[in-house]
Each structure stands twice: as C-alpha cells, then as structure tokens.
Design a protein around this motif. Structure first.
Motif, short mmCIF file in Angstrom:
data_model
loop_
_atom_site.label_atom_id
_atom_site.label_comp_id
_atom_site.label_asym_id
_atom_site.label_seq_id
_atom_site.Cartn_x
_atom_site.Cartn_y
_atom_site.Cartn_z
N GLY A 118 -1.42 -2.95 -9.79
CA GLY A 118 -1.43 -3.89 -10.37
C GLY A 118 -0.42 -3.77 -8.32
N THR A 119 0.62 -3.10 -8.19
CA THR A 119 0.99 -3.66 -7.25
C THR A 119 0.00 -3.89 -5.71
N ARG A 120 -0.71 -1.90 -6.30
CA ARG A 120 -2.12 -2.02 -4.84
C ARG A 120 -3.06 -3.76 -4.94
N MET A 121 -3.05 -4.18 -6.44
CA MET A 121 -3.74 -5.53 -5.76
C MET A 121 -3.08 -6.56 -5.25
N ALA A 122 -2.15 -6.41 -5.56
CA ALA A 122 -0.95 -7.68 -4.75
C ALA A 122 -0.66 -7.72 -3.37
N ILE A 123 -0.83 -6.34 -3.47
CA ILE A 123 -0.49 -6.12 -1.39
C ILE A 123 -2.04 -5.50 -0.66
N ASN A 124 -3.16 -5.63 -1.82
CA ASN A 124 -4.75 -6.40 -0.77
C ASN A 124 -4.23 -7.50 -0.64
N THR A 125 -4.17 -8.44 -1.74
CA THR A 125 -3.75 -9.91 -1.19
C THR A 125 -3.53 -10.65 0.65
N SER A 126 -3.47 -9.06 1.04
CA SER A 126 -2.72 -9.72 2.42
C SER A 126 -3.83 -9.03 3.69
N PRO A 127 -4.15 -9.63 4.35
CA PRO A 127 -4.67 -8.84 5.23
C PRO A 127 -4.80 -7.71 5.93
N GLU A 128 -3.59 -7.28 6.21
CA GLU A 128 -3.40 -6.02 7.45
C GLU A 128 -3.24 -5.01 6.14
N PRO A 129 -3.28 -3.55 6.87
CA PRO A 129 -4.16 -2.34 6.28
C PRO A 129 -2.13 -1.30 6.12
N PHE A 130 -1.53 -2.05 7.09
CA PHE A 130 -0.36 -1.33 7.24
C PHE A 130 0.62 -1.06 5.40
N SER A 131 0.60 -2.34 4.92
CA SER A 131 1.49 -2.38 3.98
C SER A 131 0.82 -0.68 3.02
N ASN A 132 -0.77 -0.85 3.01
CA ASN A 132 -1.61 -0.08 1.99
C ASN A 132 -0.95 1.25 2.20
N ILE A 133 -0.81 2.01 4.00
CA ILE A 133 -0.19 3.04 4.15
C ILE A 133 1.42 2.94 3.38
N VAL A 134 1.95 2.06 4.25
CA VAL A 134 3.40 2.21 3.95
C VAL A 134 3.44 2.43 1.78
N ALA A 135 3.43 1.42 1.98
CA ALA A 135 3.15 1.60 -0.34
C ALA A 135 2.76 3.12 -0.73
N SER A 136 1.17 3.85 -0.38
CA SER A 136 1.19 5.31 -0.49
C SER A 136 1.30 6.40 0.00
N THR A 137 2.33 5.46 1.31
CA THR A 137 3.53 7.16 1.41
C THR A 137 4.26 7.38 0.82
N ALA A 138 5.22 6.36 0.52
CA ALA A 138 6.26 6.34 -0.28
C ALA A 138 6.20 6.42 -1.36
N GLU A 139 4.66 6.27 -2.85
CA GLU A 139 4.98 6.72 -2.97
C GLU A 139 3.97 8.45 -3.76
N ASP A 140 3.89 9.25 -2.56
CA ASP A 140 3.57 10.52 -2.81
C ASP A 140 4.52 11.21 -1.79
N LEU A 141 5.64 11.01 -1.10
CA LEU A 141 6.66 11.35 -1.37
C LEU A 141 7.93 11.34 -2.23
N GLY A 142 7.90 9.57 -2.94
CA GLY A 142 8.32 9.41 -4.24
C GLY A 142 8.34 11.11 -5.42
N VAL A 143 6.77 10.97 -5.82
CA VAL A 143 6.35 12.00 -6.50
C VAL A 143 6.91 13.14 -5.96
N GLY A 144 6.88 14.21 -4.70
CA GLY A 144 6.86 14.73 -4.25
C GLY A 144 8.49 15.59 -4.79
N VAL A 145 9.51 13.72 -4.35
CA VAL A 145 10.87 14.35 -4.33
C VAL A 145 10.71 14.64 -5.50
N ILE A 146 10.76 13.52 -6.73
CA ILE A 146 11.16 13.76 -8.22
C ILE A 146 10.96 14.42 -9.05
N VAL A 147 9.79 15.00 -8.58
CA VAL A 147 8.87 16.19 -9.23
C VAL A 147 10.02 16.87 -9.08
#
Length: 209
Positions: A118-147
């Motif tokens: 759902g968050t990605r759908m909201a992000i994709n309403t924005s035309p620029e691609p950088f928010s996708n990269i930031v969100a994905s990187t934050a998710e990957d790092l978050g998963v790695g750190v918390i696990v």
C-alpha cells in the motif's frame, strides 16, 4: 526459551522481504550464530536460491510501478513464506506448536505485506523514482538490522517489529486517498488503451509502433 518473538519478527520481516529473511536465518544457522534455525534453511541450495531471488527483489523493488507488480505477485508468496519459516522455527525449538507458529508468522507477514504494498502504491503517485529507491533501501536495511537483532534479543526485536507494524498500518490508513488515486489512474490508463485498441480495430488502422 520461547521462540514466539522470533516467529513474530520473522513474520513481520517476511512480509517486506521474504527472501532476505530466509537468507539471513540460513546464514546465521550455518555459521553457528544460533541453534534456533532448522537445518532445512541452512542448506546450500536454499541459500543460493534465496540469494538470487533477494537480488532480483532488490532491483525490481526500486523501479516505479514494477515494484507494485512485484508486490502483487508476492501477495501469496510472502505470507506463505512467513508461515513456513514460523512453523520451521517452532519445530526446531519445540516450545510452540507448528500450526500456531505458522498462523502467527503468516498473518503477521500478510499484514506487513499490505503495509509495504500500500505504501508503494502511494509512493508511485509521485512521478520521480528516487522515493522508490529510498523506501526500498530503508526496508532492506530495516529487515536486515531487526532480524539480526532478533538473534541476540528476540523479545526487544519483536517489540520493535510490533511498533513498526502498528505505525505502518496507521500510515497506510493515512495514505489511503493517494492509493485510491493511484488505482483510479491505473484503471483509467487501462480503459484508454482498451478504447484505443477498439478504435483502431474499427477503422482498420495499424497499431502504433
């Protein structure tokens, strides 16, 4: 020691990146960092497949609209992975029934998957691609750190995962208007393509190159 906190945390993480969870747990078990990980997750073939799929997700998850398609495909995969990992962890420890662990891991993964998608759908309403990269990187790092943190302090990691899940659900409710706009825009594009194809067919015009 109860394996419930680790099951919950792995379920939350699986809803975001199931392949990273399998890869991390397998590595932790294979290196002897923990004895909570079953041998089936430590197998070389499982680690190789999880690693390749993790790399695929790392790329697809950072491309606008491709990430939403990827999320749609994984609506079933992530909860099933969360349930399977939870059941395997419970079977390894013997402190929680496989069925209960599977239900907890699967339902938690489904909830966190909906937050991510759902968050990605909201992000994709924005035309620029950088928010996708930031969100994905934050998710990957978050998963790695918390696990990783869950290997040393599963109770604290589970609390953090629960807070993040609750915050994500609240954010999802807040962003629902943007998500509906994204879905409406996608439906309009699909309808425009359909009408254009029907018009070309009626007039005998060649399709666009």
């Amino acid at each position: 020691m109860s394996v419930l906190p680790l099951v919950f945390t792995s379920g939350w993480a699986s809803g975001i990146n199931a392949y990273a969870v399998v890869l991390l747990l397998g590595i932790f078990g294979a290196t002897g960092l923990t004895d909570e990980v079953p041998e089936s997750l430590q197998r070389t073939d499982v680690l190789i497949v999880a690693g390749v799929l993790f790399l695929c997700e790392a790329v697809a998850d950072k491309i606008p609209f491709v990430d939403s398609i990827w999320d749609s495909v994984h609506t079933v995969i992530r909860p099933v992975s969360g349930a399977a990992v939870g059941a395997l962890l419970a079977g390894q420890s013997g402190s929680l029934s496989d069925i209960a662990a599977g239900a907890i891991g699967g339902s938690t993964a489904l909830a966190s998957h909906f937050v991510k998608a759902g968050t990605r759908m909201a992000i994709n309403t924005s035309p620029e691609p950088f928010s996708n990269i930031v969100a994905s990187t934050a998710e990957d790092l978050g998963v790695g750190v918390i696990v990783t943190f869950a290997m040393f302090n599963p109770e604290a990691a589970a609390i953090i995962a629960a807070v993040l899940l609750a915050a994500g659900l609240a954010l999802l409710i807040f962003l629902w208007s943007r998500i509906r706009r994204f879905l409406r825009r996608r439906a309009q594009r699909h309808e425009e393509k359909r009408l254009a194809a029907e018009a070309r067919e009626a007039t005998g015009a060649p399709p666009p190159r």
